[in-house]
Design an enzyme around this catalytic site. Structure first.
Site, PDB file in Angstrom:
ATOM      1  N   GLU A 187      51.246  81.002  58.071  1.00 49.65           N
ATOM      2  CA  GLU A 187      51.694  79.601  58.167  1.00 49.65           C
ATOM      3  C   GLU A 187      53.158  79.510  58.584  1.00 49.65           C
ATOM      4  OE1 GLU A 187      49.924  77.034  58.319  1.00 49.65           O
ATOM      5  OE2 GLU A 187      48.022  77.748  57.493  1.00 49.65           O
ATOM      6  N   TYR A 218      54.141  71.031  53.416  1.00 51.10           N
ATOM      7  CA  TYR A 218      53.028  71.492  54.263  1.00 51.10           C
ATOM      8  C   TYR A 218      52.606  72.914  53.899  1.00 51.10           C
ATOM      9  CZ  TYR A 218      50.500  73.748  57.931  1.00 51.10           C
ATOM     10  OH  TYR A 218      49.569  74.496  58.579  1.00 51.10           O
ATOM     11  N   ASP A 239      50.853  68.824  58.709  1.00 47.66           N
ATOM     12  CA  ASP A 239      51.903  69.225  59.653  1.00 47.66           C
ATOM     13  C   ASP A 239      51.861  68.287  60.867  1.00 47.66           C
ATOM     14  OD1 ASP A 239      49.685  69.989  61.068  1.00 47.66           O
ATOM     15  OD2 ASP A 239      50.351  72.045  61.452  1.00 47.66           O
TER      16      ASP A 239
END
Ligand code: ADE
Length: 355
Positions: A36, A119, A137
């Site tokens: 991520e 996020y 996001d």
């Protein structure tokens, strides 16, 4: 339209259309976290080799915590936004001291770690731990503003917060990670950022308010970012015998702690470059001007002019030490150890050709 209506068709679509990605195959907290962070500013295809190498060299949180700065920067070389990996290391060190080396299975604790915003915390919590928290996001914001036909500015924190609250109300308790990834995946494959969305392939075609009104291409709304500062720089490709000359950047600021080709502000003439080189206690033998190049950072744009300068091998007596902590490195060592940001890519090419 009620947002809860999207859950079933979206999940069904996801199970039939999701890409098989390395971090999806084995979604451990560490793997989800690394992926991520890398994916925040970089495309999936570009991330894959970085992800594989990172996991191979630093297979778990304690390895990351103990790695050297040069190693983590080298693993990040070319990805940009290096504070991302520095923060990851800080967080890894905290996880080792506070949580015994394991990512805590708690949204708030994850969110409190350096470099982890709502996020990323939502992604790790939902994908790795099955905690029903949203992961909103830029891609998800695009999907949601189209679904809801919202003209609100998605770059505003308040808008993001409201979208997160709306998703949190409908996120399923079972497999919340798949639901979050289905929104991300729809944004990547169907409700795409550049060019028209592929509405004919969309499982939410009948629900989408933007599509109903024919305004999908006007959304999302974003305030234009502020103009970047332009900076002229002269970059020096200095070679001595078979060695390249590198310099370590200051510990703070743009590209902190990375290695660079020596460079100075402004666009210098040949004469000025030769004089600068001599000031560094180096003796130039030959000089050649190189083409101009440009590199765009988030807040600055470098407009660069390069020079290839061959210098005499200095005799390293104490009185003749080059100034400014210049490092003389061999090609193999440069490739293996020193992380040189892509901003210098146009000139590093000449260095490789010359060595
Ligand atoms: N972009 C951000 N997170 C992602 C994920 N988990 N899968 C694919 N693309 C992504």
């Amino acid at each position: 339209m009620e947002l809860t209506e999207i859950v079933e068709p979206l999940l069904k679509w996801y199970y039939g259309n999701a890409r098989s990605l390395p971090w999806r195959e084995e979604p451990t907290p560490y793997r989800v976290w690394v992926s991520e962070i890398m994916l925040q500013q970089t495309r999936v295809e570009a991330v894959k080799p970085y992800f594989a190498r990172f996991l191979q060299e630093l297979p778990d949180i304690s390895h990351l915590a103990r790695a050297s700065e040069d190693q983590i920067l080298k693993l990040w070389e070319g990805l940009g936004y290096y504070s991302r990996v520095r923060n990851m290391q800080k967080a890894a060190q905290l996880i080792c001291t506070e949580y015994g080396g394991e990512m805590p299975a708690d949204f708030e604790k994850i969110r409190a770690l350096p470099g982890i915003g709502s996020y990323t915390a939502g992604a790790i919590a939902s994908i790795a731990f099955g905690i029903a928290k949203p992961a909103v996001d830029g891609n998800v914001l695009r999907v949601l503003s189209r679904l809801l036909a919202s003209y609100e500015d998605i770059l505003k924190q308040s808008v993001k917060k409201r979208m997160e609250e709306q998703v949190e109300k409908v996120i399923p308790k079972i497999r919340p990670g798949d639901f979050n990834q289905s929104l991300i995946e729809l944004g990547a494959l169907v409700c795409v950022p550049n060019g028209p969305p592929k509405c004919q392939e969309c499982p939410l075609l009948g629900l989408c308010l933007a599509r109903k009104r024919g305004i999908q291409q006007e959304l999302p709304q974003k305030t234009p970012p502020r103009a970047r500062r332009l900076e002229d720089r002269t970059v020096l490709v200095l070679v001595s015998d078979n060695k390249a000359i590198l310099r370590k950047r200051p510990a703070k600021g743009l590209l902190a702690g990375l290695y660079e080709l020596p460079n100075v502000e402004g666009k210098l003439s040949e004469e000025q470059v030769l004089s600068y080189v001599r000031q560094q206690s180096l003796s130039p033998l030959r000089i050649r001007q190189l083409p101009e190049a440009k590199h765009v950072f988030s807040h600055v744009e470098w407009h660069m002019l390069g020079y290839l300068v061959r210098i005499e091998e200095p005799e390293m007596t104490p009185l003749q030490q080059p100034k400014e902590e210049l490092l003389f490195v061999e090609k193999e060592e440069m490739d293996r150890k020193f992380s040189i940001p892509s901003a210098f890519g146009a000139y590093v090419r000449y260095l490789r050709e010359t060595l």
